[in-house]
Design a protein around this motif. Structure first.
Motif, mmCIF file in Angstrom:
data_model
loop_
_atom_site.group_PDB
_atom_site.id
_atom_site.type_symbol
_atom_site.label_atom_id
_atom_site.label_comp_id
_atom_site.label_asym_id
_atom_site.label_seq_id
_atom_site.Cartn_x
_atom_site.Cartn_y
_atom_site.Cartn_z
ATOM 1 N N LYS A 170 -8.104 -10.417 -21.765
ATOM 2 C CA LYS A 170 -8.000 -9.047 -21.265
ATOM 3 C C LYS A 170 -9.319 -8.556 -20.688
ATOM 4 O O LYS A 170 -9.340 -7.645 -19.848
ATOM 5 C CB LYS A 170 -7.536 -8.107 -22.380
ATOM 6 N N SER A 171 -10.423 -9.155 -21.130
ATOM 7 C CA SER A 171 -11.738 -8.715 -20.645
ATOM 8 C C SER A 171 -11.935 -9.028 -19.162
ATOM 9 O O SER A 171 -12.850 -8.494 -18.531
ATOM 10 C CB SER A 171 -12.860 -9.375 -21.468
ATOM 11 N N GLU B 205 -9.715 -8.281 -16.881
ATOM 12 C CA GLU B 205 -9.022 -7.262 -16.103
ATOM 13 C C GLU B 205 -9.985 -6.146 -15.703
ATOM 14 O O GLU B 205 -10.843 -5.757 -16.474
ATOM 15 C CB GLU B 205 -7.864 -6.675 -16.914
ATOM 16 N N GLU C 161 -6.595 -13.092 -26.913
ATOM 17 C CA GLU C 161 -6.699 -11.740 -26.379
ATOM 18 C C GLU C 161 -7.972 -11.501 -25.576
ATOM 19 O O GLU C 161 -8.070 -10.541 -24.812
ATOM 20 C CB GLU C 161 -6.615 -10.720 -27.515
#
Length: 280
Positions: free
Chosen positions: A10-11, A13, A7
């Motif tokens: 996502k950083s 984006e 996960e």
């Protein structure tokens, strides 16, 4: 959504939010439409089927995205205007431009057979549109943008009408027609059209000369918004309406008439008749 060791991606984006209190214009443009129009044998200088298809696709988009106040288009482009306080997609630029481009493209393809029944789309040569978002901080800059697009429509159409008259009716090669028109001004082109081909440019189709304006008639809704009692009133920003008030306004928006016009938007008359547009 369950967490996982993946996960962290996502950083990467990033979101770009358009500035508040500014008019948003999403301009949709056809990609490679010179080749596309040749492929499907668009009439020169104007193919009324193609223009009506563009208008139908734009109107369908406005039926789907009720936040659009008005749209202006000619040739293979359309500009959609969103209000200063519009919060569609929280004003996320990527979401806005991708939604408008994909929605317009989908409508254009879906409606194609209504206007080009004898020219079925080739699956290997489909129309596509891209889009961009531009902010206009003042009412005057928004008006000037739309005036620029309409003036551009007139200039291009007068040139194209003259050029294709010389080629199709005058028997010139494209290079010779281009040389003939080089350095001419508007008056010269009018003279060429009238004296050589009997064409009165002023009598040409208004859609060809002025482009197309699609307007959501929101006068009654604007008045309802202004007269609604706000839940919260601020001195620094717009009044905040209740959820129920917003739902009522949204219902009115969906029921509002959407009119297609071929009119002058450079002079003041249009804006004076619909003063609620800029007040909104």
């Amino acid at each position: 959504m369950a967490n996982s060791r993946f996960e962290y991606v996502k950083s990467f984006e990033r979101e770009s939010y358009l500035l508040p209190s500014s008019w948003i214009v999403i301009r949709v443009d056809g990609r490679g439409f010179h080749k596309f129009s040749d492929k499907y044998k668009f009439a020169k200088p104007n193919d009324i089927r193609a223009l009506n298809l563009m208008n139908a696709a734009a109107k369908a988009l406005m039926n789907n995205i009720t936040e659009v106040i008005l749209a202006y288009g000619d040739s293979d482009e359309y500009s959609f205007v969103l209000g200063r306080n519009c919060q569609l997609f929280e004003r996320r630029e990527a979401k806005l431009v991708s939604t408008f481009a994909s929605t317009f493209t989908a409508n254009y393809i879906t409606l194609w057979n209504q206007f080009f029944s004898k020219e079925p789309l080739d699956p290997t040569f489909l129309p596509t549109f891209d889009s961009r978002a531009v902010l206009y901080p003042t009412d005057q800059s928004l008006r000037d943008y739309l005036a620029w697009r309409q003036a551009d429509c007139h200039i291009n159409n007068l040139y194209n009408t003259s050029f294709w008259a010389l080629v199709l009716k005058g028997g010139m090669t494209p290079n010779d027609a281009e040389s003939e028109l080089c350095g001419t001004i508007s008056k010269d082109k009018h003279e060429i059209l009238f004296t050589r081909f009997g064409i009165n440019y002023n009598a040409e189709n208004e859609m060809f000369k002025k482009g197309t304006l699609i307007i959501r008639e929101l006068k009654d809704i604007a008045e309802a918004e202004m007269t609604a009692t706000p839940v919260v009133s601020t001195h620094t920003g717009p009044a905040i309406l209740s959820k129920r008030q917003l739902e009522r306004i949204e219902k009115r928006r969906r029921k509002a008439d959407i009119n297609v016009l071929h009119t002058d938007i450079i002079k003041d008359d249009f804006w004076l008749e619909r003063s609620w547009i800029l007040k909104g």
